[in-house]
Design a protein around this motif. Structure first.
Motif, PDB file in Angstrom:
ATOM      1  N   ALA A  60       0.829  -1.199   0.000  1.00  0.00           N
ATOM      2  CA  ALA A  60       0.000   0.000   0.000  1.00  0.00           C
ATOM      3  C   ALA A  60       0.872   1.261   0.000  1.00  0.00           C
ATOM      4  O   ALA A  60       0.594   2.228  -0.715  1.00  0.00           O
ATOM      5  N   THR A  61       1.923   1.232   0.808  1.00  0.00           N
ATOM      6  CA  THR A  61       2.839   2.368   0.863  1.00  0.00           C
ATOM      7  C   THR A  61       3.473   2.625  -0.492  1.00  0.00           C
ATOM      8  O   THR A  61       3.555   3.769  -0.961  1.00  0.00           O
ATOM      9  N   GLN A  62       3.924   1.566  -1.131  1.00  0.00           N
ATOM     10  CA  GLN A  62       4.580   1.707  -2.428  1.00  0.00           C
ATOM     11  C   GLN A  62       3.635   2.291  -3.471  1.00  0.00           C
ATOM     12  O   GLN A  62       4.018   3.147  -4.275  1.00  0.00           O
ATOM     13  N   THR A  63       2.386   1.842  -3.453  1.00  0.00           N
ATOM     14  CA  THR A  63       1.403   2.377  -4.395  1.00  0.00           C
ATOM     15  C   THR A  63       1.165   3.856  -4.148  1.00  0.00           C
ATOM     16  O   THR A  63       1.129   4.665  -5.085  1.00  0.00           O
ATOM     17  N   LEU A  64       0.995   4.224  -2.887  1.00  0.00           N
ATOM     18  CA  LEU A  64       0.723   5.615  -2.553  1.00  0.00           C
ATOM     19  C   LEU A  64       1.924   6.503  -2.877  1.00  0.00           C
ATOM     20  O   LEU A  64       1.772   7.573  -3.470  1.00  0.00           O
ATOM     21  N   LYS A  65       3.120   6.062  -2.527  1.00  0.00           N
ATOM     22  CA  LYS A  65       4.319   6.859  -2.802  1.00  0.00           C
ATOM     23  C   LYS A  65       4.501   7.090  -4.295  1.00  0.00           C
ATOM     24  O   LYS A  65       4.951   8.161  -4.717  1.00  0.00           O
ATOM     25  N   GLY A  66       4.154   6.087  -5.086  1.00  0.00           N
ATOM     26  CA  GLY A  66       4.314   6.211  -6.517  1.00  0.00           C
ATOM     27  C   GLY A  66       3.309   7.132  -7.180  1.00  0.00           C
ATOM     28  O   GLY A  66       3.432   7.447  -8.367  1.00  0.00           O
ATOM     29  N   SER A  67       2.315   7.600  -6.402  1.00  0.00           N
ATOM     30  CA  SER A  67       1.240   8.397  -6.991  1.00  0.00           C
ATOM     31  C   SER A  67       1.143   9.812  -6.432  1.00  0.00           C
ATOM     32  O   SER A  67       0.248  10.557  -6.805  1.00  0.00           O
ATOM     33  N   VAL A  68       2.052  10.187  -5.520  1.00  0.00           N
ATOM     34  CA  VAL A  68       2.006  11.527  -4.929  1.00  0.00           C
ATOM     35  C   VAL A  68       3.248  12.309  -5.350  1.00  0.00           C
ATOM     36  O   VAL A  68       4.277  11.721  -5.694  1.00  0.00           O
ATOM     37  N   PRO A  69       3.177  13.647  -5.331  1.00  0.00           N
ATOM     38  CA  PRO A  69       4.319  14.464  -5.744  1.00  0.00           C
ATOM     39  C   PRO A  69       5.570  14.169  -4.921  1.00  0.00           C
ATOM     40  O   PRO A  69       5.506  14.021  -3.695  1.00  0.00           O
ATOM     41  N   ASN A  70       6.696  14.058  -5.592  1.00  0.00           N
ATOM     42  CA  ASN A  70       8.007  13.854  -4.969  1.00  0.00           C
ATOM     43  C   ASN A  70       8.132  12.538  -4.195  1.00  0.00           C
ATOM     44  O   ASN A  70       9.110  12.321  -3.493  1.00  0.00           O
ATOM     45  N   ARG A  71       7.115  11.677  -4.320  1.00  0.00           N
ATOM     46  CA  ARG A  71       7.139  10.369  -3.650  1.00  0.00           C
ATOM     47  C   ARG A  71       7.338  10.500  -2.137  1.00  0.00           C
ATOM     48  O   ARG A  71       7.954   9.658  -1.501  1.00  0.00           O
ATOM     49  N   ARG A  72       6.818  11.563  -1.543  1.00  0.00           N
ATOM     50  CA  ARG A  72       6.964  11.784  -0.104  1.00  0.00           C
ATOM     51  C   ARG A  72       5.586  11.739   0.564  1.00  0.00           C
ATOM     52  O   ARG A  72       4.680  12.471   0.179  1.00  0.00           O
ATOM     53  N   LEU A  73       5.473  10.883   1.556  1.00  0.00           N
ATOM     54  CA  LEU A  73       4.199  10.725   2.253  1.00  0.00           C
ATOM     55  C   LEU A  73       4.175  11.559   3.523  1.00  0.00           C
ATOM     56  O   LEU A  73       5.202  11.775   4.168  1.00  0.00           O
TER      57      LEU A  73
END
Length: 381
Positions: free
Chosen positions: A280-293
């Motif tokens: 889930a983390t990998q999916t979210l990081k790949g879809s947000v700006p700068n890959r920063r959660l």
């Protein structure tokens, strides 16, 4: 529709069915509880104008919610044959505007509302949810008053008390602690949970930080817990040398305001980038700006899981959604999540850590060095 493992990302669905089965019957998975032409509406009441930090937080929350809904539904944004639709309205940071927007969204067929990025807005929306009998998930609002406020309100992140209970882990045995807050009620609450010897109240409008620094020094404390609602670099600069600050970590945009205090600062947080690593983390990081959660991403994602589960068992009305969520155990960006039936508190892991500077540009990075599991941070019912 096959929601497979993503539906709740680690939920014990068998035990959940046993818990909720006597209260609500799952809808027909082939129809999602209605015709394909009838959408499942979510009303997102977020801040697009006003305080810049609140706007930024609501942006990250929306990203987590949107990406989470896609992930949980295997990227089709449907429960059965019914499409999930998110209707967005700007609350302008105003409780009255938010309440009017919520009323309109309910009239337009929204059985689920999310939003309330400040305590006043969230409390007002909770009252609307109760009177209109719709599900409400407050976003990023930690006020304890929201816990158990009514049967229609469910948290997707920690309460103030949960965060304070985590902060206790950084207290030095036998040391003297002071609490600095922007209002008396906040100061008293923090002091009670942390066992602080001294409270210092300075309004958020304070400009004379030198005077605040003198009051901290006069307290003769080795540590100070800071609850400050705005980014104020001069506040952190005023903390006397040798006094270790502890705080709840703000959004990433606020980190530069800690300045020199960042070196000695100890924080607790609902989530920080790299605190967890999973699919889930990998999916979210790949879809947000700068890959920063950030915290908002994690809470929005959690809300998406709760919403899909609510739609699975109660797409027509909130009274059927409630038993679908009470007692729910699930995981996602954050693992080991559960919803306490008695007051709808979300039992969830928290993290503690420190700030550091990385790279040639000296970017500030949050480093988590410990995790707090629900047994350590859950107040009694």
């Amino acid at each position: 529709m096959n929601l497979s493992r993503r539906a709740v990302l680690g939920a014990a669905l068998g035990s959940l069915a046993a818990t909720a089965g006597g209260c609500a019957r799952p809808v027909d998975p082939a129809t999602g509880g209605g015709s394909a032409t009838k959408t499942l509406n979510i009303g997102l009441i977020w801040t697009r104008t006003g305080d810049a930090l609140t706007v930024a937080e609501s942006t990250r929350y929306e990203q987590g919610l949107r990406i989470g809904l896609s992930w949980v539904t295997n990227r089709i944004n449907k429960v059965g044959v019914r499409t999930i639709k998110t209707v967005k309205v700007d609350d302008k940071g105003d409780p009255a505007v938010a309440a009017a927007a919520a009323e309109d969204l309910v009239r337009r067929g929204c059985h689920v509302l999310v939003g309330g990025f400040t305590t006043p807005v969230a409390l007002r929306l909770a009252r609307v949810a109760s009177s209109r009998k719709v599900l409400f998930i407050p976003s990023m609002a930690t006020a304890d008053e929201l816990t158990g406020i009514n049967r229609y309100t469910f948290r997707d992140g920690p309460s103030t008390t949960q965060l304070l209970m985590a902060a206790r882990a950084y207290l030095k045995p036998g040391g003297r602690l002071a609490v600095l807050a922007a209002d008396q009620a906040t100061a008293v609450k923090a002091a009670a949970v942390l066992g602080a010897a001294t409270t210092i109240v300075a309004p958020a409008s304070t400009k004379d930080f030198a005077a605040v620094g003198k009051r901290i020094k006069a307290a003769r404390a080795g540590q100070i817990y800071v609850d400050w609602p705005v980014a104020a670099p001069r506040l952190w600069e005023a903390i006397p040398a040798g006094v270790e600050p502890i705080t709840v970590l703000g959004a990433r945009a606020t980190w530069p305001s800690y300045g020199a205090a960042a070196g000695s600062l100890r924080f607790v947080t609902a989530y920080a980038d790299a605190a967890t690593t999973n699919m889930a983390t990998q999916t979210l990081k790949g879809s947000v700006p700068n890959r920063r959660l950030d915290t908002g991403h994690a809470e929005g994602f959690t809300a998406s899981q709760m919403i899909v589960r609510a739609f699975q068992l109660g797409p027509q009305k909130a009274d059927d959604m409630i038993p679908a969520l009470e007692g729910l155990e699930f995981g996602g960006i954050k693992t080991g999540l559960s919803i306490r039936p008695g007051d709808h508190l979300l039992l969830n892991p928290l993290w503690g850590g420190h700030l550091t500077w990385t790279g040639a540009s000296g970017a500030i990075t949050a480093v988590t060095d410990r995790a707090f599991l629900p047994p350590e941070t859950t107040p009694p019912l």
